[in-house]
Design an enzyme around this catalytic site. Structure first.
Site, mmCIF file in Angstrom:
data_model
loop_
_atom_site.group_PDB
_atom_site.id
_atom_site.type_symbol
_atom_site.label_atom_id
_atom_site.label_comp_id
_atom_site.label_asym_id
_atom_site.label_seq_id
_atom_site.Cartn_x
_atom_site.Cartn_y
_atom_site.Cartn_z
ATOM 1 N N HIS A 1 -0.447 4.061 -2.250
ATOM 2 C CA HIS A 1 -1.569 3.166 -1.950
ATOM 3 C C HIS A 1 -1.924 2.402 -3.223
ATOM 4 O O HIS A 1 -2.146 3.037 -4.263
ATOM 5 C CB HIS A 1 -2.781 3.972 -1.462
ATOM 6 C CG HIS A 1 -2.513 4.725 -0.192
ATOM 7 N ND1 HIS A 1 -1.837 5.930 -0.174
ATOM 8 C CD2 HIS A 1 -2.804 4.428 1.099
ATOM 9 C CE1 HIS A 1 -1.735 6.333 1.093
ATOM 10 N NE2 HIS A 1 -2.311 5.441 1.881
ATOM 11 N N ASP B 1 0.145 0.843 0.690
ATOM 12 C CA ASP B 1 -0.762 0.559 1.801
ATOM 13 C C ASP B 1 -2.192 0.288 1.313
ATOM 14 O O ASP B 1 -2.578 0.716 0.232
ATOM 15 C CB ASP B 1 -0.827 1.760 2.757
ATOM 16 C CG ASP B 1 0.445 1.946 3.572
ATOM 17 O OD1 ASP B 1 1.454 1.292 3.269
ATOM 18 O OD2 ASP B 1 0.423 2.774 4.499
HETATM 19 ZN ZN LIG Z 1 -3.760 3.255 5.149
#
Ligand SMILES: [Zn+2]
Length: 238
Positions: free
Chosen positions: A187, A36
């Protein structure tokens, strides 16, 4: 750059064709890798190299703002065979917005990622993840009705904590082993994630896991009248 390539393509699992969130059913020892908040220069390219070294495909839930700032990187992700979805434009907690503003933020993110991709790879897929995993029944239902596939999280690596790469890896493996399969949240904006990924994938391989590739069953995400159009017909009243 990946440090040592200790495993090859046997980590690559099946491709799961998905039309709705309910289609995401994993078998034991299957994982889905999700990244993400990117793309980000200096981080995303290293993650792509590591994924390539292991021959596996991930899903990247990009921010519209990040994709707009790094369109070449966004296209590189897609051209290297990964699935690209969206994650709003500005990473707003959607529960702090009105319903319409939340839907607008989601649509703006989708449009910016699609624009950055410019048709690279398979283009924008209808996968979406709520920032902070902050959702409401209203938003979730509206997205599902709009043919968006909401990607939940089964195993949160918590790679946004200021831990070492080794701690992130140990925590993620422990949660995965407890569950046996699942969607893993990373991430592609943190150095510790870049650093842990080669060892993490090697360990997945050693433990007999496979990485499932998510693919949209229905292409042409913008053939639907995007969520804002749908939202106009929805009353603010419950
Ligand atoms: Zn996020």
């Amino acid at each position: 750059m990946p440090k040592i390539i200790r495993s090859t393509s046997h980590l690559a699992g099946r491709t799961l064709q998905v039309a709705s969130t309910a289609d995401i059913i994993l078998r034991p020892r299957e994982v889905i890798l999700t990244f993400d908040d990117g793309p980000r220069a200096g981080k995303t390219p290293a993650i792509l190299d590591t994924l390539d070294a292991h021959g596996v495909k991930a899903t990247f839930l990009m921010l519209g703002s990040a994709a707009k700032s790094n369109p070449r990187l966004a296209r590189d992700v897609a051209n290297r065979g990964h699935t690209v979805g969206s994650h709003t434009y500005n990473h707003v907690d959607l529960n702090t917005l009105s319903r319409q503003a939340a839907l607008d933020e989601i649509a703006r993110g989708e449009a910016a990622v699609a624009d950055a991709l410019g048709g690279a790879g398979q283009g924008l897929s209808p996968f979406f993840r709520f920032p902070y995993l902050s959702q409401s029944g209203y938003l979730r239902t509206t997205l599902l009705q709009g043919d968006i596939v909401v990607l939940d999280v089964d195993i949160d690596s918590k790679d946004y904590f200021k831990d070492s790469a080794a701690v992130v890896m140990a925590r993620t493996l422990e949660r995965l082993e407890a569950r046996g399969s699942g969607i893993i949240l990373f991430h592609d904006i943190h150095q510790r994630t870049v650093d842990m990924l080669p060892d993490f994938l090697a360990e997945l391989s050693a433990r007999g896991y496979s990485v499932v590739r998510l693919a949209p069953k229905n292409t042409g995400v913008f053939s639907r009248s995007v969520i804002t159009a749908e939202a106009q017909g929805v009353s603010e009243a419950n």
